[in-house]
Design an enzyme around this catalytic site. Structure first.
Site, PDB file in Angstrom:
ATOM      1  CD  GLN A  90       6.123   3.833  -4.400  1.00 52.70           C
ATOM      2  OE1 GLN A  90       5.987   4.336  -5.503  1.00 52.70           O
ATOM      3  NE2 GLN A  90       5.103   3.533  -3.635  1.00 52.70           N
ATOM      4  CG  ASP A  93      10.293   9.260   5.064  1.00 55.63           C
ATOM      5  OD1 ASP A  93      10.559   8.194   5.643  1.00 55.63           O
ATOM      6  OD2 ASP A  93       9.163   9.498   4.574  1.00 55.63           O
ATOM      7  CG  HIS A 108      11.494   5.689  -5.690  1.00 55.59           C
ATOM      8  ND1 HIS A 108      10.166   6.049  -5.638  1.00 55.59           N
ATOM      9  CD2 HIS A 108      11.599   4.806  -6.726  1.00 55.59           C
ATOM     10  CE1 HIS A 108       9.498   5.417  -6.605  1.00 55.59           C
ATOM     11  NE2 HIS A 108      10.337   4.656  -7.267  1.00 55.59           N
ATOM     12  CB  ALA A 219      -1.017   4.972   7.047  1.00 55.62           C
TER      13      ALA A 219
HETATM   14  P1  OAD Z   1       1.617  10.087  -3.760  1.00 56.18           P
HETATM   15  O1  OAD Z   1       1.659  11.455  -3.191  1.00 56.18           O
HETATM   16  O2  OAD Z   1       1.465   9.937  -5.219  1.00 56.18           O
HETATM   17  O3  OAD Z   1       0.433   9.274  -3.087  1.00 56.18           O
HETATM   18  C1  OAD Z   1       0.223   9.239  -1.712  1.00 56.18           C
HETATM   19  C2  OAD Z   1      -1.005   8.402  -1.435  1.00 56.18           C
HETATM   20  O4  OAD Z   1      -1.155   8.319  -0.024  1.00 56.18           O
HETATM   21  C3  OAD Z   1      -2.310   8.978  -1.981  1.00 56.18           C
HETATM   22  O5  OAD Z   1      -3.047   7.945  -2.651  1.00 56.18           O
HETATM   23  C4  OAD Z   1      -3.068   9.460  -0.747  1.00 56.18           C
HETATM   24  O6  OAD Z   1      -4.466   9.287  -0.847  1.00 56.18           O
HETATM   25  C5  OAD Z   1      -2.515   8.529   0.322  1.00 56.18           C
HETATM   26  N1  OAD Z   1      -2.518   9.101   1.680  1.00 56.18           N
HETATM   27  C6  OAD Z   1      -2.353  10.383   2.061  1.00 56.18           C
HETATM   28  N2  OAD Z   1      -2.370  10.504   3.392  1.00 56.18           N
HETATM   29  C7  OAD Z   1      -2.567   9.258   3.886  1.00 56.18           C
HETATM   30  C8  OAD Z   1      -2.676   8.707   5.200  1.00 56.18           C
HETATM   31  N3  OAD Z   1      -2.586   9.468   6.280  1.00 56.18           N
HETATM   32  N4  OAD Z   1      -2.860   7.368   5.321  1.00 56.18           N
HETATM   33  C9  OAD Z   1      -2.962   6.580   4.217  1.00 56.18           C
HETATM   34  N5  OAD Z   1      -2.853   7.028   2.963  1.00 56.18           N
HETATM   35  C10 OAD Z   1      -2.650   8.341   2.793  1.00 56.18           C
HETATM   36  O7  OAD Z   1       2.933   9.351  -3.232  1.00 56.18           O
HETATM   37  P2  OAD Z   1       3.614   7.995  -3.751  1.00 56.18           P
HETATM   38  O8  OAD Z   1       2.585   7.048  -4.248  1.00 56.18           O
HETATM   39  O9  OAD Z   1       4.518   7.547  -2.684  1.00 56.18           O
HETATM   40  O10 OAD Z   1       9.191   9.007  -6.693  1.00 56.18           O
HETATM   41  O11 OAD Z   1       4.469   8.511  -4.955  1.00 56.18           O
HETATM   42  C11 OAD Z   1       5.258   7.580  -5.649  1.00 56.18           C
HETATM   43  C12 OAD Z   1       6.507   8.219  -6.167  1.00 56.18           C
HETATM   44  O12 OAD Z   1       6.140   9.376  -6.920  1.00 56.18           O
HETATM   45  C13 OAD Z   1       7.426   8.788  -5.126  1.00 56.18           C
HETATM   46  O13 OAD Z   1       8.258   7.824  -4.519  1.00 56.18           O
HETATM   47  C14 OAD Z   1       8.244   9.741  -5.920  1.00 56.18           C
HETATM   48  C15 OAD Z   1       7.200  10.324  -6.837  1.00 56.18           C
HETATM   49  O14 OAD Z   1       7.589  10.454  -8.117  1.00 56.18           O
HETATM   50  C16 OAD Z   1      10.427   9.513  -6.865  1.00 56.18           C
HETATM   51  O15 OAD Z   1      10.827  10.491  -6.286  1.00 56.18           O
HETATM   52  C17 OAD Z   1      11.241   8.728  -7.811  1.00 56.18           C
END
Ligand code: OAD
Length: 242
Positions: A90, A93, A108, A219
């Site tokens: 998603q 980058d 995305h 991660a």
């Molecule tokens: P989020 O910011 O919603 O979620 C990131 C997740 O990664 C969270 O559950 C954190 O707990 C976890 N996290 C943070 N640091 C971490 C680490 N070092 N190791 C493992 N996990 C970690 O981001 P996405 O789920 O990617 O869409 O968001 C989904 C979509 O929302 C994006 O692609 C974007 C946004 O709307 C569009 O731009 C269309």
């Protein structure tokens, strides 16, 4: 359980240790902006300068960050896994491809891609875009936008993703909050079609209960560990057994 077809979904959490902010910070803002001001077609129509500024800054930031151990581990899995594998990210980058991943799809969109609303061409873009960007295909000025899927738009390559999910026998979700559909629903599709499901995330995601197995942690630590287990068990010629 035997498996050979793997689908991996990644989100912003996999790039966090590289220094890129995740989306859902505790203040609910994306780098200081409301979603509806920078990530919708309406926002772009209303204030293209602000939207360009937002994505230009994020594109510039790519030059300051490097893939981390999780990207590198997935690239290694991609290179060495003898069965089917698809990494669906998603993220906009370019850290998966810079780590060497090839069986990769950006559902995305990508910061390093531009899209001309005049002639519908898509092309690589590495500099600032801004309102005065010229389309390299039709040479029209002012109709180039970031090739990013905004809220209200259809994610890319959904047919290919759904086919891979239906064929998968292992689905792994890494670093995503499970807050945004359709990606948040992939675990249910994969599980319904018979796949084992694993979540690797810093904390339980919103869809955590849909996964058969969960690993909480960074991660950069958990993904190399998991990839090591998977490749360690594999004899590189036949499906593996867990
Ligand atoms: P989020 O910011 O919603 O979620 C990131 C997740 O990664 C969270 O559950 C954190 O707990 C976890 N996290 C943070 N640091 C971490 C680490 N070092 N190791 C493992 N996990 C970690 O981001 P996405 O789920 O990617 O869409 O968001 C989904 C979509 O929302 C994006 O692609 C974007 C946004 O709307 C569009 O731009 C269309």
């Amino acid at each position: 359980m035997m498996f050979s077809n793997i689908v991996i979904l990644t989100g912003a959490g996999i790039s966090a240790e590289s220094g890129l902010q995740t989306f859902r910070a505790s203040d609910g803002l994306w780098e200081g902006h409301r979603v509806e001001d920078v990530a919708t077609p309406e926002a772009f129509a209303r204030n293209p300068a602000l939207v360009h500024q937002f994505y230009d800054a994020r594109r510039e930031r790519l030059g300051e960050v490097e893939p981390n151990a999780a990207h590198v581990a997935l690239a290694r899995l991609d290179a060495e896994w003898p069965g089917e594998l698809l990494i669906v990210t998603q993220n906009v980058d370019d850290l998966h491809e810079r780590a060497g991943a090839q069986r990769l799809l950006h559902m995305h969109g990508e910061l390093t891609s531009g899209w001309c609303l005049g002639c519908n061409a898509r092309f690589g873009w590495s500099e600032a875009m801004g309102e005065a960007a010229q389309c390299p295909a039709c040479e029209t000025v002012g109709r180039v936008r970031p090739d990013i899927v905004w809220f209200g738009e259809m994610p890319y390559q959904m047919e290919r993703i759904e086919a891979a999910l239906m064929d998968a026998d292992l689905f792994v979700s890494i670093g995503t909050s499970g807050a945004v559909y359709p990606a948040a629903g992939f675990v249910q599709t994969a599980a319904y079609c018979g796949a084992h499901t694993l979540e690797i995330n810093l904390e339980p995601s919103q869809g955590s209960m849909f996964f058969a197995e969960r690993r909480c942690g960074l991660a950069g630590e958990e993904v190399p560990k998991w990839v090591g287990e998977v490749l360690g068990y594999s004899d590189h010629s036949s499906p593996i057994s867990l």
